[in-house]
Design a protein around this motif. Structure first.
Motif, PDB file in Angstrom:
ATOM      1  N   ASP A  87       0.812  -1.223   0.000  1.00  0.00           N
ATOM      2  CA  ASP A  87       0.000   0.000   0.000  1.00  0.00           C
ATOM      3  C   ASP A  87       0.845   1.273   0.000  1.00  0.00           C
ATOM      4  OD1 ASP A  87      -2.474  -1.427   0.139  1.00  0.00           O
ATOM      5  OD2 ASP A  87      -2.127  -1.745   2.277  1.00  0.00           O
ATOM      6  N   SER A  88       2.121   1.169  -0.338  1.00  0.00           N
ATOM      7  CA  SER A  88       3.031   2.307  -0.236  1.00  0.00           C
ATOM      8  C   SER A  88       2.541   3.530  -0.998  1.00  0.00           C
ATOM      9  CB  SER A  88       4.429   1.916  -0.738  1.00  0.00           C
ATOM     10  OG  SER A  88       5.039   0.992   0.138  1.00  0.00           O
ATOM     11  N   ALA A  89       2.027   3.340  -2.195  1.00  0.00           N
ATOM     12  CA  ALA A  89       1.630   4.478  -3.026  1.00  0.00           C
ATOM     13  C   ALA A  89       0.419   5.211  -2.465  1.00  0.00           C
ATOM     14  CB  ALA A  89       1.348   4.020  -4.453  1.00  0.00           C
ATOM     15  N   TYR A  90      -0.442   4.483  -1.738  1.00  0.00           N
ATOM     16  CA  TYR A  90      -1.679   5.079  -1.210  1.00  0.00           C
ATOM     17  C   TYR A  90      -1.732   4.965   0.312  1.00  0.00           C
ATOM     18  CZ  TYR A  90      -3.137   4.933  -6.091  1.00  0.00           C
ATOM     19  OH  TYR A  90      -3.207   5.117  -7.448  1.00  0.00           O
ATOM     20  N   TYR A  91      -0.590   5.036   0.936  1.00  0.00           N
ATOM     21  CA  TYR A  91      -0.498   4.833   2.383  1.00  0.00           C
ATOM     22  C   TYR A  91      -1.401   5.799   3.146  1.00  0.00           C
ATOM     23  CZ  TYR A  91       2.002   3.723   6.770  1.00  0.00           C
ATOM     24  OH  TYR A  91       2.353   3.307   8.030  1.00  0.00           O
ATOM     25  N   ALA A  92      -1.462   7.047   2.695  1.00  0.00           N
ATOM     26  CA  ALA A  92      -2.291   8.059   3.361  1.00  0.00           C
ATOM     27  C   ALA A  92      -3.669   8.180   2.724  1.00  0.00           C
ATOM     28  CB  ALA A  92      -1.583   9.413   3.339  1.00  0.00           C
ATOM     29  N   GLY A  93      -4.025   7.245   1.856  1.00  0.00           N
ATOM     30  CA  GLY A  93      -5.347   7.235   1.239  1.00  0.00           C
ATOM     31  C   GLY A  93      -5.368   7.892  -0.128  1.00  0.00           C
ATOM     32  N   GLU A  94      -6.564   7.921  -0.698  1.00  0.00           N
ATOM     33  CA  GLU A  94      -6.778   8.546  -2.006  1.00  0.00           C
ATOM     34  C   GLU A  94      -6.948  10.061  -1.841  1.00  0.00           C
ATOM     35  OE1 GLU A  94      -6.823   7.090  -4.934  1.00  0.00           O
ATOM     36  OE2 GLU A  94      -7.338   4.980  -4.647  1.00  0.00           O
ATOM     37  N   PRO A  95      -6.529  10.850  -2.847  1.00  0.00           N
ATOM     38  CA  PRO A  95      -5.721  10.451  -3.990  1.00  0.00           C
ATOM     39  C   PRO A  95      -4.261  10.233  -3.580  1.00  0.00           C
ATOM     40  CG  PRO A  95      -6.013  12.814  -4.012  1.00  0.00           C
ATOM     41  CD  PRO A  95      -6.831  12.298  -2.856  1.00  0.00           C
ATOM     42  N   ARG A  96      -3.499   9.600  -4.445  1.00  0.00           N
ATOM     43  CA  ARG A  96      -2.086   9.355  -4.163  1.00  0.00           C
ATOM     44  C   ARG A  96      -1.363  10.674  -3.913  1.00  0.00           C
ATOM     45  NH1 ARG A  96       1.720   5.906  -8.218  1.00  0.00           N
ATOM     46  NH2 ARG A  96      -0.206   4.696  -8.157  1.00  0.00           N
ATOM     47  N   ASP A  97      -0.628  10.723  -2.804  1.00  0.00           N
ATOM     48  CA  ASP A  97       0.086  11.953  -2.459  1.00  0.00           C
ATOM     49  C   ASP A  97       1.359  11.582  -1.698  1.00  0.00           C
ATOM     50  OD1 ASP A  97       0.920  14.282  -0.798  1.00  0.00           O
ATOM     51  OD2 ASP A  97      -0.845  15.229  -1.681  1.00  0.00           O
ATOM     52  N   ASN A  98       2.506  11.764  -2.345  1.00  0.00           N
ATOM     53  CA  ASN A  98       3.773  11.368  -1.747  1.00  0.00           C
ATOM     54  C   ASN A  98       4.074  12.152  -0.469  1.00  0.00           C
ATOM     55  OD1 ASN A  98       4.408   9.423  -3.701  1.00  0.00           O
ATOM     56  ND2 ASN A  98       5.311  10.949  -5.063  1.00  0.00           N
ATOM     57  N   THR A  99       3.723  13.413  -0.449  1.00  0.00           N
ATOM     58  CA  THR A  99       3.996  14.239   0.732  1.00  0.00           C
ATOM     59  C   THR A  99       3.214  13.737   1.940  1.00  0.00           C
ATOM     60  OG1 THR A  99       4.452  16.177  -0.641  1.00  0.00           O
ATOM     61  CG2 THR A  99       3.935  16.569   1.670  1.00  0.00           C
ATOM     62  N   ARG A 100       1.939  13.445   1.750  1.00  0.00           N
ATOM     63  CA  ARG A 100       1.123  12.927   2.851  1.00  0.00           C
ATOM     64  C   ARG A 100       1.578  11.530   3.263  1.00  0.00           C
ATOM     65  NH1 ARG A 100      -4.021  11.897   2.466  1.00  0.00           N
ATOM     66  NH2 ARG A 100      -4.134  11.716   0.204  1.00  0.00           N
ATOM     67  N   ASN A 101       1.993  10.719   2.295  1.00  0.00           N
ATOM     68  CA  ASN A 101       2.492   9.381   2.621  1.00  0.00           C
ATOM     69  C   ASN A 101       3.714   9.454   3.524  1.00  0.00           C
ATOM     70  OD1 ASN A 101       0.536   8.113   1.054  1.00  0.00           O
ATOM     71  ND2 ASN A 101       1.853   7.894  -0.736  1.00  0.00           N
ATOM     72  N   ARG A 102       4.639  10.341   3.189  1.00  0.00           N
ATOM     73  CA  ARG A 102       5.850  10.467   4.001  1.00  0.00           C
ATOM     74  C   ARG A 102       5.533  11.005   5.394  1.00  0.00           C
ATOM     75  NH1 ARG A 102       7.928  12.348  -1.107  1.00  0.00           N
ATOM     76  NH2 ARG A 102       7.754  14.527  -0.431  1.00  0.00           N
ATOM     77  N   ALA A 103       4.618  11.954   5.462  1.00  0.00           N
ATOM     78  CA  ALA A 103       4.234  12.508   6.761  1.00  0.00           C
ATOM     79  C   ALA A 103       3.604  11.446   7.647  1.00  0.00           C
ATOM     80  CB  ALA A 103       3.276  13.676   6.558  1.00  0.00           C
ATOM     81  N   LEU A 104       2.754  10.603   7.084  1.00  0.00           N
ATOM     82  CA  LEU A 104       2.118   9.537   7.858  1.00  0.00           C
ATOM     83  C   LEU A 104       3.153   8.517   8.326  1.00  0.00           C
ATOM     84  CD1 LEU A 104      -0.385   8.142   8.975  1.00  0.00           C
ATOM     85  CD2 LEU A 104      -0.695   7.049   6.742  1.00  0.00           C
ATOM     86  N   LEU A 105       4.108   8.193   7.463  1.00  0.00           N
ATOM     87  CA  LEU A 105       5.159   7.258   7.846  1.00  0.00           C
ATOM     88  C   LEU A 105       5.937   7.787   9.047  1.00  0.00           C
ATOM     89  CD1 LEU A 105       6.845   4.696   7.321  1.00  0.00           C
ATOM     90  CD2 LEU A 105       8.252   6.072   5.775  1.00  0.00           C
ATOM     91  N   LEU A 106       6.331   9.043   9.000  1.00  0.00           N
ATOM     92  CA  LEU A 106       7.083   9.631  10.112  1.00  0.00           C
ATOM     93  C   LEU A 106       6.243   9.672  11.381  1.00  0.00           C
ATOM     94  CD1 LEU A 106       9.023  12.545   8.384  1.00  0.00           C
ATOM     95  CD2 LEU A 106       9.901  10.317   9.111  1.00  0.00           C
ATOM     96  N   ALA A 107       4.971   9.962  11.239  1.00  0.00           N
ATOM     97  CA  ALA A 107       4.095   9.985  12.409  1.00  0.00           C
ATOM     98  C   ALA A 107       3.982   8.599  13.033  1.00  0.00           C
ATOM     99  CB  ALA A 107       2.716  10.503  12.018  1.00  0.00           C
TER     100      ALA A 107
END
Length: 200
Positions: A87-107
């Motif tokens: 689920d890496s590409a959509y980790y923070a949900g739709e739509p795909r957003d790399n910035t939000r994905n990275r922020a969620l990972l760090l959180a």
């Protein structure tokens, strides 16, 4: 004799990496989805990295009758039990957003001291057999590293600004593309694919 192969992706960054890695190979001609007339959104519904890779390659082969390969890639973090993984590409949900994905990972990593992670890529090649039936082969590449606390670098894509591969001080996003292509998970899987094609 050159062979035509389609790389089944709509990701311009992946395409750039693969084209750079294949530069000068001379064994086959790479075609994009656009060049074969495919504007479809490729399915990724299997729930696994190898399964999604196979699903995309088979879709193109079945619908466009062309030999092709597809990859699926995920970042697997030890402390998060392998998340975000498939689920890496959509980790923070739709739509795909790399910035939000990275922020969620760090959180999600905020309370963890273990920062070990790996990027994993699986390429699936689907080509016609002697009677036109699909023949499938898979090739895996893995690179180990750590997740840092603050993004560094403007290159790459996805989680690259947070990932420092073992043996290096730069993140993937800080490395020149040529350097990244020497060690990346995608490059390692692709090297196995190219070696296979050279043996055919």
């Amino acid at each position: 004799m050159e062979r035509m192969l389609c790389f089944a992706t709509n990701n311009a960054y992946k395409l750039e990496e693969v084209q750079a890695a294949l530069s000068g190979s001379g064994t086959f001609v790479l075609r994009t989805l656009r060049e074969i007339g495919c504007t479809d959104e490729l399915p990724e519904t299997t729930g696994t990295i190898p399964g999604n890779s196979r699903q995309k390659a088979r879709y193109v082969f079945d619908h466009f009758n062309v030999a092709c390969f597809a990859d699926d890639t995920g970042l697997e973090v030890e402390a998060l039990d392998g998340e975000p993984g498939v689920d890496s590409a959509y980790y923070a949900g739709e739509p795909r957003d790399n910035t939000r994905n990275r922020a969620l990972l760090l959180a999600n990593l905020a309370e963890h001291t273990n920062r070990r992670a790996q990027f994993r890529s699986v390429f699936t090649l689907v080509e016609p057999g002697p009677n036109g039936e699909p023949i499938e082969h898979q090739f895996e590449g893995i690179v180990m590293g750590v997740i840092i606390d603050v993004e560094r670098g403007d290159g790459g894509f996805g989680y690259d600004p947070l990932f420092v591969p073992d043996g290096y001080e730069q993140t993937f996003a800080e490395m020149p593309l040529a350097e990244k292509n020497k060690i990346s998970h995608r490059a390692r899987a692709l090297a196995k694919l190219v070696a296979y094609l050279g043996q055919e």
